[in-house]
Design a protein around this motif. Structure first.
Motif, PDB file in Angstrom:
ATOM      1  N   UNK A 101      53.901  36.733  42.181  1.00 51.63           N
ATOM      2  CA  UNK A 101      54.323  37.848  43.023  1.00 51.63           C
ATOM      3  C   UNK A 101      53.156  38.261  43.914  1.00 51.63           C
ATOM      4  N   UNK A 102      53.343  38.113  45.224  1.00 53.35           N
ATOM      5  CA  UNK A 102      52.281  38.415  46.183  1.00 53.35           C
ATOM      6  C   UNK A 102      51.883  39.883  46.094  1.00 53.35           C
ATOM      7  N   UNK A 103      50.597  40.125  46.111  1.00 57.89           N
ATOM      8  CA  UNK A 103      50.074  41.489  46.023  1.00 57.89           C
ATOM      9  C   UNK A 103      50.199  42.246  47.336  1.00 57.89           C
ATOM     10  N   UNK A 104      50.682  41.597  48.385  1.00 64.19           N
ATOM     11  CA  UNK A 104      50.877  42.279  49.669  1.00 64.19           C
ATOM     12  C   UNK A 104      52.185  43.056  49.658  1.00 64.19           C
ATOM     13  N   UNK A 105      53.313  42.342  49.524  1.00 64.45           N
ATOM     14  CA  UNK A 105      54.596  43.037  49.532  1.00 64.45           C
ATOM     15  C   UNK A 105      55.608  42.469  48.556  1.00 64.45           C
ATOM     16  N   UNK A 106      55.151  41.716  47.583  1.00 65.19           N
ATOM     17  CA  UNK A 106      56.030  41.311  46.496  1.00 65.19           C
ATOM     18  C   UNK A 106      56.863  40.063  46.716  1.00 65.19           C
ATOM     19  N   UNK A 107      56.569  39.270  47.720  1.00 59.19           N
ATOM     20  CA  UNK A 107      57.276  38.002  47.907  1.00 59.19           C
ATOM     21  C   UNK A 107      56.789  37.001  46.867  1.00 59.19           C
ATOM     22  N   UNK A 108      57.537  35.920  46.683  1.00 60.15           N
ATOM     23  CA  UNK A 108      57.147  34.913  45.706  1.00 60.15           C
ATOM     24  C   UNK A 108      56.258  33.860  46.361  1.00 60.15           C
ATOM     25  N   UNK A 109      55.048  33.756  45.850  1.00 59.10           N
ATOM     26  CA  UNK A 109      54.047  32.805  46.330  1.00 59.10           C
ATOM     27  C   UNK A 109      54.382  31.425  45.765  1.00 59.10           C
ATOM     28  N   UNK A 110      54.119  30.379  46.546  1.00 58.00           N
ATOM     29  CA  UNK A 110      54.427  29.023  46.110  1.00 58.00           C
ATOM     30  C   UNK A 110      53.224  28.105  46.328  1.00 58.00           C
ATOM     31  N   UNK A 111      53.109  27.060  45.483  1.00 58.41           N
ATOM     32  CA  UNK A 111      52.050  26.076  45.711  1.00 58.41           C
ATOM     33  C   UNK A 111      52.392  25.236  46.931  1.00 58.41           C
ATOM     34  N   UNK A 112      51.390  25.024  47.765  1.00 55.39           N
ATOM     35  CA  UNK A 112      51.577  24.197  48.953  1.00 55.39           C
ATOM     36  C   UNK A 112      50.267  23.472  49.220  1.00 55.39           C
ATOM     37  N   UNK A 113      50.263  22.189  48.959  1.00 51.54           N
ATOM     38  CA  UNK A 113      49.029  21.423  49.111  1.00 51.54           C
ATOM     39  C   UNK A 113      47.971  21.939  48.150  1.00 51.54           C
ATOM     40  N   UNK A 114      46.791  22.227  48.683  1.00 51.98           N
ATOM     41  CA  UNK A 114      45.679  22.704  47.864  1.00 51.98           C
ATOM     42  C   UNK A 114      45.576  24.221  47.861  1.00 51.98           C
ATOM     43  N   UNK A 115      46.655  24.922  48.188  1.00 56.67           N
ATOM     44  CA  UNK A 115      46.606  26.387  48.236  1.00 56.67           C
ATOM     45  C   UNK A 115      47.874  26.978  47.641  1.00 56.67           C
ATOM     46  N   UNK A 116      47.811  28.272  47.398  1.00 56.16           N
ATOM     47  CA  UNK A 116      48.982  29.055  46.999  1.00 56.16           C
ATOM     48  C   UNK A 116      49.306  29.927  48.202  1.00 56.16           C
ATOM     49  N   UNK A 117      50.517  29.810  48.732  1.00 56.54           N
ATOM     50  CA  UNK A 117      50.850  30.460  49.996  1.00 56.54           C
ATOM     51  C   UNK A 117      52.061  31.357  49.854  1.00 56.54           C
ATOM     52  N   UNK A 118      51.947  32.558  50.421  1.00 54.67           N
ATOM     53  CA  UNK A 118      53.072  33.478  50.477  1.00 54.67           C
ATOM     54  C   UNK A 118      53.871  33.162  51.742  1.00 54.67           C
ATOM     55  N   UNK A 119      55.140  32.823  51.602  1.00 54.02           N
ATOM     56  CA  UNK A 119      55.934  32.448  52.764  1.00 54.02           C
ATOM     57  C   UNK A 119      56.308  33.630  53.665  1.00 54.02           C
ATOM     58  N   UNK A 120      56.183  34.850  53.181  1.00 54.02           N
ATOM     59  CA  UNK A 120      56.607  36.011  53.970  1.00 54.02           C
ATOM     60  C   UNK A 120      55.629  36.376  55.080  1.00 54.02           C
ATOM     61  N   UNK A 121      54.346  36.476  54.756  1.00 53.89           N
ATOM     62  CA  UNK A 121      53.370  36.922  55.755  1.00 53.89           C
ATOM     63  C   UNK A 121      52.138  36.033  55.831  1.00 53.89           C
ATOM     64  N   UNK A 122      52.143  34.896  55.118  1.00 56.60           N
ATOM     65  CA  UNK A 122      51.082  33.912  55.263  1.00 56.60           C
ATOM     66  C   UNK A 122      49.818  34.115  54.453  1.00 56.60           C
ATOM     67  N   UNK A 123      49.814  35.037  53.499  1.00 53.64           N
ATOM     68  CA  UNK A 123      48.626  35.179  52.652  1.00 53.64           C
ATOM     69  C   UNK A 123      48.415  33.877  51.886  1.00 53.64           C
ATOM     70  N   UNK A 124      47.151  33.493  51.718  1.00 57.33           N
ATOM     71  CA  UNK A 124      46.837  32.320  50.907  1.00 57.33           C
ATOM     72  C   UNK A 124      45.893  32.722  49.787  1.00 57.33           C
ATOM     73  N   UNK A 125      46.047  32.060  48.649  1.00 55.22           N
ATOM     74  CA  UNK A 125      45.286  32.378  47.449  1.00 55.22           C
ATOM     75  C   UNK A 125      44.657  31.108  46.887  1.00 55.22           C
ATOM     76  N   UNK A 126      43.486  31.255  46.285  1.00 46.36           N
ATOM     77  CA  UNK A 126      42.787  30.143  45.653  1.00 46.36           C
ATOM     78  C   UNK A 126      43.517  29.781  44.357  1.00 46.36           C
ATOM     79  N   UNK A 127      43.936  28.530  44.188  1.00 52.94           N
ATOM     80  CA  UNK A 127      44.687  28.164  42.988  1.00 52.94           C
ATOM     81  C   UNK A 127      43.867  28.174  41.697  1.00 52.94           C
ATOM     82  N   UNK A 128      42.543  28.143  41.787  1.00 52.79           N
ATOM     83  CA  UNK A 128      41.704  28.158  40.594  1.00 52.79           C
ATOM     84  C   UNK A 128      41.365  29.570  40.130  1.00 52.79           C
TER      85      UNK A 128
END
Length: 156
Positions: A101-128
């Protein structure tokens, strides 16, 4: 007419699609929904109090995934206690988990390549680590406890 009428977003955009009103309405589209008290709900806002909604911590012992299903250096989506999580394997045999659950506005973050990406507003998170790599999110994804038991990932 005596009754007060609310101006819908669509009507306001059609009437004042440029200038200050249009800009304010465009920004309002990114604002969290409000509950009856006028405050956004934690699952929608990520909450300023650090509470990002429910985290799957009451599912200790639940079999979550096969270790082989998580690529080394990659991530997968899963659920723990019915809540969406992200499982990452930064190095062989080491598994970490985060709330999806994205800490920005609660969308569901998904793995994409080497990152975790929120599809709603584009936040990216370190998978480690779950740390924010690119906003608008400001807070990292909450960690979820997991362990490796043989070839299985277990909650808790």
């Amino acid at each position: 007419m005596d009754d007060a009428r609310e101006l819908s977003r669509r009507t306001a955009l059609a009437l004042g699609g440029s200038g200050a009103l249009g800009g304010a309405l465009i920004l309002a589209g990114c604002a969290p929904a409000e509950d009856a008290s006028g405050a956004g709900t934690p699952s929608e806002t990520g909450s300023d109090s650090g509470d990002t909604g429910s985290t799957p911590t009451d599912a200790a012992g639940e079999d979550v995934a096969a270790l082989a299903d998580i690529p080394v250096g990659g991530s997968i989506s899963a659920t723990i206690g019915g809540e969406p999580v992200l499982l990452s394997q930064p190095s062989a045999g080491e598994v970490v988990a985060f709330s999806a659950i994205c800490t920005h506005q609660g969308c569901t973050v998904a793995p994409e390549g080497a990152a975790l990406i929120c599809p709603c507003h584009g936040s990216t998170f370190d998978p480690a680590t779950g740390d924010v790599e690119q906003g608008p999110a400001l807070e990292p994804l909450p960690s979820v406890p997991v362990s490796v038991d043989g070839d299985r990932v277990i909650a808790g």
